[in-house]
Design a protein around this motif. Sequence first.
Motif, PDB file in Angstrom:
ATOM      1  N   GLN A 286       0.871  -1.161   0.124  1.00  0.00           N
ATOM      2  CA  GLN A 286       0.021   0.263   0.119  1.00  0.00           C
ATOM      3  C   GLN A 286       0.659   1.185   0.027  1.00  0.00           C
ATOM      4  N   SER A 287       0.389   2.282  -0.757  1.00  0.00           N
ATOM      5  CA  SER A 287       1.219   3.450  -0.762  1.00  0.00           C
ATOM      6  C   SER A 287       1.320   4.121   0.663  1.00  0.00           C
ATOM      7  N   LEU A 288       2.472   4.488   0.992  1.00  0.00           N
ATOM      8  CA  LEU A 288       2.851   4.902   2.510  1.00  0.00           C
ATOM      9  C   LEU A 288       2.935   6.458   2.522  1.00  0.00           C
ATOM     10  N   ALA A 289       2.032   7.299   2.942  1.00  0.00           N
ATOM     11  CA  ALA A 289       2.286   8.672   3.131  1.00  0.00           C
ATOM     12  C   ALA A 289       3.009   9.100   4.336  1.00  0.00           C
ATOM     13  N   GLY A 290       3.795   9.956   4.242  1.00  0.00           N
ATOM     14  CA  GLY A 290       4.442  10.760   5.397  1.00  0.00           C
ATOM     15  C   GLY A 290       5.798  10.042   5.460  1.00  0.00           C
ATOM     16  N   ALA A 291       6.089   9.014   4.613  1.00  0.00           N
ATOM     17  CA  ALA A 291       7.492   8.525   4.892  1.00  0.00           C
ATOM     18  C   ALA A 291       8.655   9.447   4.672  1.00  0.00           C
ATOM     19  N   ARG A 292       9.779   9.197   5.296  1.00  0.00           N
ATOM     20  CA  ARG A 292      10.709   9.899   5.006  1.00  0.00           C
ATOM     21  C   ARG A 292      11.815   9.498   4.337  1.00  0.00           C
ATOM     22  N   VAL A 293      12.248  10.067   3.182  1.00  0.00           N
ATOM     23  CA  VAL A 293      12.895   9.433   2.122  1.00  0.00           C
ATOM     24  C   VAL A 293      14.375  10.465   2.146  1.00  0.00           C
ATOM     25  N   GLN A 294      15.388   9.900   2.493  1.00  0.00           N
ATOM     26  CA  GLN A 294      16.607  10.460   3.082  1.00  0.00           C
ATOM     27  C   GLN A 294      17.729  10.087   2.198  1.00  0.00           C
ATOM     28  N   PHE A 295      18.215  11.151   1.485  1.00  0.00           N
ATOM     29  CA  PHE A 295      19.557  10.971   0.554  1.00  0.00           C
ATOM     30  C   PHE A 295      20.740  11.542   1.366  1.00  0.00           C
ATOM     31  N   LEU A 296      21.814  10.680   1.206  1.00  0.00           N
ATOM     32  CA  LEU A 296      22.918  10.832   1.713  1.00  0.00           C
ATOM     33  C   LEU A 296      24.194  10.940   0.720  1.00  0.00           C
ATOM     34  N   SER A 297      25.063  11.722   1.003  1.00  0.00           N
ATOM     35  CA  SER A 297      25.930  11.885  -0.210  1.00  0.00           C
ATOM     36  C   SER A 297      27.240  10.795   0.025  1.00  0.00           C
ATOM     37  N   GLY A 298      27.448  10.141  -1.207  1.00  0.00           N
ATOM     38  CA  GLY A 298      28.706   9.087  -1.323  1.00  0.00           C
ATOM     39  C   GLY A 298      28.058   7.834  -0.934  1.00  0.00           C
ATOM     40  N   PRO A 299      28.963   6.815  -1.309  1.00  0.00           N
ATOM     41  CA  PRO A 299      28.205   5.565  -1.146  1.00  0.00           C
ATOM     42  C   PRO A 299      28.324   5.108   0.455  1.00  0.00           C
ATOM     43  N   GLY A 300      28.986   5.678   1.184  1.00  0.00           N
ATOM     44  CA  GLY A 300      29.059   5.346   2.766  1.00  0.00           C
ATOM     45  C   GLY A 300      29.435   3.885   2.881  1.00  0.00           C
ATOM     46  N   ASP A 301      28.628   3.526   4.278  1.00  0.00           N
ATOM     47  CA  ASP A 301      28.858   2.039   4.811  1.00  0.00           C
ATOM     48  C   ASP A 301      27.635   1.831   5.560  1.00  0.00           C
ATOM     49  N   ASP A 302      26.563   1.453   5.005  1.00  0.00           N
ATOM     50  CA  ASP A 302      25.365   0.924   5.686  1.00  0.00           C
ATOM     51  C   ASP A 302      25.402  -0.398   6.219  1.00  0.00           C
ATOM     52  N   ALA A 303      26.450  -1.179   5.902  1.00  0.00           N
ATOM     53  CA  ALA A 303      26.437  -2.684   6.480  1.00  0.00           C
ATOM     54  C   ALA A 303      27.166  -2.621   7.661  1.00  0.00           C
ATOM     55  N   PRO A 304      26.972  -3.675   8.550  1.00  0.00           N
ATOM     56  CA  PRO A 304      27.534  -3.769   9.859  1.00  0.00           C
ATOM     57  C   PRO A 304      28.947  -3.919   9.688  1.00  0.00           C
ATOM     58  N   ALA A 305      29.756  -3.447  10.668  1.00  0.00           N
ATOM     59  CA  ALA A 305      31.133  -3.954  10.621  1.00  0.00           C
ATOM     60  C   ALA A 305      31.358  -5.342  10.863  1.00  0.00           C
ATOM     61  N   ALA A 306      32.550  -5.590  10.535  1.00  0.00           N
ATOM     62  CA  ALA A 306      33.036  -7.072  10.699  1.00  0.00           C
ATOM     63  C   ALA A 306      33.191  -7.214  12.329  1.00  0.00           C
ATOM     64  N   GLY A 307      32.358  -8.312  12.829  1.00  0.00           N
ATOM     65  CA  GLY A 307      32.347  -8.715  14.343  1.00  0.00           C
ATOM     66  C   GLY A 307      31.753  -7.935  15.072  1.00  0.00           C
ATOM     67  N   GLY A 308      30.544  -6.951  14.315  1.00  0.00           N
ATOM     68  CA  GLY A 308      29.567  -6.319  15.174  1.00  0.00           C
ATOM     69  C   GLY A 308      28.896  -5.429  14.567  1.00  0.00           C
TER      70      GLY A 308
END
Length: 261
Positions: free
Chosen positions: A185-207
């Motif tokens: 279902q279409s979701l109103a009021g969701a926050r769409v956030q754009f962040l510069s650069g590839p970054g690192d959204d994955a968990p670090a090794a071991g934690g």
Amino acid sequence: MLFRSGIGQAKTDEKGRAVLNAIVDGPFTVVVNEKNFAPYASEAITAQPDSDVEHKVTLLVGGTIEVTALDAEGKPVADARIERQATNGPNDNKQGDANGRAVFEHLPPGTHRFRLATGAGGGPMQFMMGGRNGRNRGAGGAAGGNAAAEAEWQSVDVADEARAELTLSKEATATLTGIVREYGQSLAGARVQFLSGPGDDAPAAGGNRDPMAAAMDMFGQMGGGRGERTDDQGRYTLKELKAGQHRVRVSANGRSMATTV
């Protein structure tokens, strides 16, 4: 005429003289402004105890820079905001006219920099995005970019009573559109956030990923983040996006998901 942090000011008389009576306990500067001349600011001046200070000022007319803003196709950008940064003297910005033209007058001699201002199915939550070519992608897909593309500064050497022209070209940018859905279902009021650069959204090794970095990313404090809320149909549109690899994070109802775009 202004003495250090506003401790005194006065207007000049018909002979161009101004007298200020002030107690000065350290170095101060003299600043002079007159609409038909370039702003003046002295070097630091140190007053001797129980003595008067006489400071002579020679105002310069200053130089003029005519700036024209063009888009990626070489057409004028109407009402473009143009920023100026000076090595000596105050910074400012001006809005161009319908032909993308802005004139900066009475600039102090020296190097000045100019630029265009930035404007600007699946799991429980999914989003679809389309780039300028109109193709869509489902959950985990990607398109577009992040924050409005920031133009580079261009330097101009300004000479007294001289005039120069500068053309600023706006780089081609992308537009990102999309729909956020929750359980189909279409979701109103969701926050769409754009962040510069590839970054690192994955968990670090071991934690897990550092929670402070994640929180700062969420609010756009790292890498010039930018975002908006979806409308009643779950749609969003973000214009003038910088090309490159970036991240998108959608948050709603205490949950979030991220992807690289």
